[in-house]
Design an enzyme around this catalytic site. Structure first.
Site, PDB file in Angstrom:
ATOM      1  N   HIS A 156      -3.020 -12.669   6.613  1.00 61.31           N
ATOM      2  CA  HIS A 156      -4.298 -12.967   5.680  1.00 61.31           C
ATOM      3  C   HIS A 156      -4.037 -14.130   4.703  1.00 61.31           C
ATOM      4  O   HIS A 156      -5.109 -14.702   4.192  1.00 61.31           O
ATOM      5  CB  HIS A 156      -4.617 -11.682   5.070  1.00 61.31           C
ATOM      6  CG  HIS A 156      -5.163 -10.563   6.059  1.00 61.31           C
ATOM      7  ND1 HIS A 156      -5.930  -9.706   5.663  1.00 61.31           N
ATOM      8  CD2 HIS A 156      -4.787 -10.275   7.374  1.00 61.31           C
ATOM      9  CE1 HIS A 156      -6.455  -8.909   6.730  1.00 61.31           C
ATOM     10  NE2 HIS A 156      -5.796  -9.196   7.722  1.00 61.31           N
TER      11      HIS A 156
ATOM     12  N   HIS B 278      -0.378  -7.404  16.724  1.00 63.94           N
ATOM     13  CA  HIS B 278      -0.605  -6.121  16.740  1.00 63.94           C
ATOM     14  C   HIS B 278       0.643  -5.298  17.467  1.00 63.94           C
ATOM     15  O   HIS B 278       0.417  -4.194  17.705  1.00 63.94           O
ATOM     16  CB  HIS B 278      -1.876  -5.859  17.574  1.00 63.94           C
ATOM     17  CG  HIS B 278      -3.278  -6.361  16.805  1.00 63.94           C
ATOM     18  ND1 HIS B 278      -4.621  -6.238  17.113  1.00 63.94           N
ATOM     19  CD2 HIS B 278      -3.148  -6.789  15.339  1.00 63.94           C
ATOM     20  CE1 HIS B 278      -5.144  -6.856  16.326  1.00 63.94           C
ATOM     21  NE2 HIS B 278      -4.660  -7.103  15.321  1.00 63.94           N
TER      22      HIS B 278
END
Length: 710
Positions: free
Chosen positions: A95, A259
């Site tokens: 992020h 992920h």
């Protein structure tokens, strides 16, 4: 009078600010020059620290060892999922870097901006305040030799390495900022997760934005506006990741690789979650999203509202994500927080995942709608299936894409100061061959050749400006080095007057060849010749630039640098949603200019005859302050004749005597800019105007010469 009202500061009390009307409230359409005053050294406590030198002394292995210790030392105040903070740090790093967008090169990991608003309080960054707080002991120990910007990137890479994942390492050398980057436009929405940023279609996303909603890094994992449609989600993913410089293969590799680790958190209703860090109570000490749902942490944590891990082993690199995604059919359900998630149908016991608290319980893995898009979209699906059949290829694709994600805004490899990165070269780094320094006598000889080439001074100046002013300080791209102005796509840009540019480049290439110089250096030397012919005594030139090749130029990527408006050249392609003068401010900020530097450059370029539109050419043709003097003249009255066109009529005769654009007249209408113009227009400031123009000119010509920076 109430004592609070007498307070000399602009507030009424410690709890209820009363600032009164500010200039922006009284005059909302006023041109705000604050974008050119960002990162003043007065707000930087480390202004006397040369970080580029300090980081060279850093023991990178020692830092990595400290981070690994932190990752395995679960704290009661924010316990580590599965006893390992690795996935948490990967999300933080993702992020940090994932705000980068190609439209203007802003965002990214280069400044440590996640420490400040708005990023520290974006919904998508929920609970990452805890990740940064966990890393404070590392920052505290290594101090000035390790910036927050570098640490926030390094932590994610160490996490991947510690969990067995493929990694191309970390390049260090990012300087910290010390206050929010107010110059970055994140969208016009006035509420979190608003998406008033689209035109007629989902692909008509407002430039330069990349994220689909206010406060998100990429896409809504539940689907567009939480609509759980994998096909529509794939459209959002492709558009958004493309605007973050990723193609389909890189998108799949990043998503599937990222992920592979960790889980999402949505153990209870969102209504139990408190304010973000910037809205928190003073006693919260910068912590946000404090939850009243049971313990509020660990197994009870609420972050995105999505709940569950992606794989059966969330702290180990493996093929679990792709294997589970394609092994099972998936059904739509909801998390305890009410978010759309997908669960496998008839999952086998061996594919269940452990609970985060080490209790021995097992939970069902989940996928988001965005994950399901990889299985639904034909292109994404084909890439997934290829990766499934070739795990080593998948690992290397992830490592390459992840390295690109983290380093896209650092510019060329010359900005990599230290680190443990793989010594490889990628086209997205805009590689340029090394140039050679020219002697003073060689520069003088080239100047003589240029002066007798038949080119006009205006052509020389305009070509040098067109080449150098492509620089973007946001992601360190463009600039004079490489002379990419002679390559596609830049040679064909309308703002560059291709016919004139071609003529200039033919002359310059002959001179470069005969003198053993790079075309890049000749272009900059030519600009100096043009200015000296216009009256500047001496315009110093640095040499040592190389010439890039078409093969090492990413045409699609460089097309994003094309100026749709350049107020310095009085060029405006068409009408835009913002004014030409606002676009000039944006360009000036990307060039790293101050208000005074922007002012002298605009006035000086006009004075020597640079104006693509032909407006604003009322100077003497020399490098002097006559353009400013004419602008301030009260002998004429101005009137609008179109969107970006104005004419001045003599107050006595009524005859039209000159024309102008908005980027001409703003220097007389804006009170701050007019003050600067008045200063430089004074009779006793002619020499200072020329000196300040030359200094600002050199700053732009050398903006991408990272090798010259201390």
């Amino acid at each position: 009078m109430n004592a609070e009202v007498k307070c000399p500061f602009m507030h009424g009390s410690t709890t209820t600010p009363v600032t009164g009307q500010q200039n922006k409230d009284w005059w909302p359409n006023q041109l705000n020059l604050d974008i050119l005053r960002q990162h003043d050294i007065k707000s930087n406590p480390a202004a006397d620290v040369n970080y580029k030198e300090e980081v060279k002394k850093l023991d990178v292995d020692a830092v990595k060892a400290e981070i690994k210790t932190v990752m395995r030392d679960s704290q009661d105040w924010w316990p580590a999922d599965y006893g390992h903070y690795g996935p948490f740090f990967i999300r933080m790093t993702w992020h940090v870097a994932g705000t980068y967008r190609t439209g203007d090169g802003r965002g990214g990991a280069g400044t440590g901006a996640q420490r400040f608003a708005p990023l520290n309080s974006w919904p998508d960054n929920g609970n990452l305040d805890k990740a940064r707080r966990l890393l404070w002991p590392v920052k505290e120990k290594f101090g000035n030799s390790l910036s927050w910007a570098d640490l926030l990137v390094l932590a994610g890479n160490v996490a991947i390495e510690d969990m067995g994942g493929p990694n191309h390492g970390t390049a260090l050398g990012r300087d910290d900022i010390w206050h929010p980057e107010k110059d970055i436009y994140w969208g016009a929405e006035d509420e979190w997760l608003g998406d008033n940023r689209y035109g007629g279609t989902r692909q008509d996303l407002e430039n330069p934005l990349a994220a689909v909603q206010m406060g998100l890094i990429y896409v809504n994992p539940q689907g567009p506006n939480a609509n759980p449609d994998p096909a529509l989600s794939a459209q959002d993913i492709r558009e958004t990741f493309a605007r973050m410089a990723m193609n389909d293969e890189e998108t799949v590799a990043l998503t599937a690789g990222g992920h592979t680790f960790g889980k999402a958190h949505g153990a209870g209703p969102e209504s139990h979650v408190g304010a973000e860090p910037e809205s928190g109570a003073i006693e919260a000490q910068g912590f946000g999203w404090l939850s009243s749902h049971k313990s509020g942490k660990g197994v009870d944590a609420i972050t995105s509202g999505i709940e569950g891990p992606w794989t059966s082993n969330p702290i180990q690199w493996d093929m679990g994500y792709l294997e589970l995604l394609f092994k099972y059919d998936w059904e739509l359900t909801k998390s305890p927080a009410g978010a759309h998630i997908w669960h496998p149908v008839n999952i086998a016991d061996e594919d269940m995942a452990p609970e985060v608290d080490g209790s021995g319980k097992t939970v069902t893995p989940m996928m988001t709608t965005a994950d399901m898009a990889l299985k639904t979209d034909p292109s994404y699906k084909a890439i997934c299936e290829r990766f499934l059949a070739n795990p080593e290829e998948f690992g290397q694709a992830f490592a390459r894409a992840w390295f690109k994600l983290l380093h896209r805004d650092m510019g060329p490899k010359s900005n990599y100061i230290a680190g443990d990165y793989l010594d490889a070269e990628y086209i997205w780094q805009d590689p340029i061959p090394a140039g050679k320094q020219l002697s003073d006598s060689a520069v003088s000889a080239i100047k003589k050749e240029i002066a007798t080439s038949g080119l006009t001074g205006t052509e020389m100046v305009e070509t040098a400006w067109a080449s150098a002013s492509t620089f973007r300080g946001s992601d360190m791209r463009g600039g004079s080095n490489g002379a990419r102005i002679r390559l596609a796509p830049q040679k064909d840009w309308a703002a560059n007057n291709p016919a004139q540019l071609s003529k200039v480049l033919v002359a310059y290439e002959k001179i470069a060849s005969s003198k053993g110089a790079s075309v890049a250096d000749v272009i900059v030397i030519g600009g100096a010749v043009g200015l000296e012919q216009a009256g500047a005594k001496t315009v110093p030139v640095t040499t040592g630039r190389g010439d890039a090749t078409q093969e090492t130029t990413d045409v699609d990527s460089f097309a994003l640098l094309e100026p749709r408006a350049d107020g310095f050249r009085n060029y405006c392609e068409t009408e835009f949603g913002v004014s030409p003068e606002e676009m000039m401010l944006d360009k000036a900020q990307l060039l790293g200019l101050t208000p005074a530097e922007m002012t002298v450059l605009a006035g000086g370029l006009r004075s020597v005859g640079v104006s693509v539109s032909g407006d604003g050419l009322w100077g003497s043709g020399k490098l002097d302050n006559s353009w400013f003097k004419t602008l301030l003249s009260m002998d004429v009255a101005w009137s609008a004749t179109g969107y970006n066109s104005y004419e001045a009529k003599d107050r006595k005769s009524g005859a039209t005597v000159r024309t102008a654009s908005r980027t001409d007249l703003v220097f007389g209408s804006n009170s701050e800019l007019r003050a600067l113009v008045e200063f430089y227009a004074q009779d006793d400031n002619q020499d200072k105007f020329v000196a300040d123009f030359v200094a600002a000119w050199i700053k732009v010509m050398d903006a991408d010469r990272f090798d010259l920076r201390a």
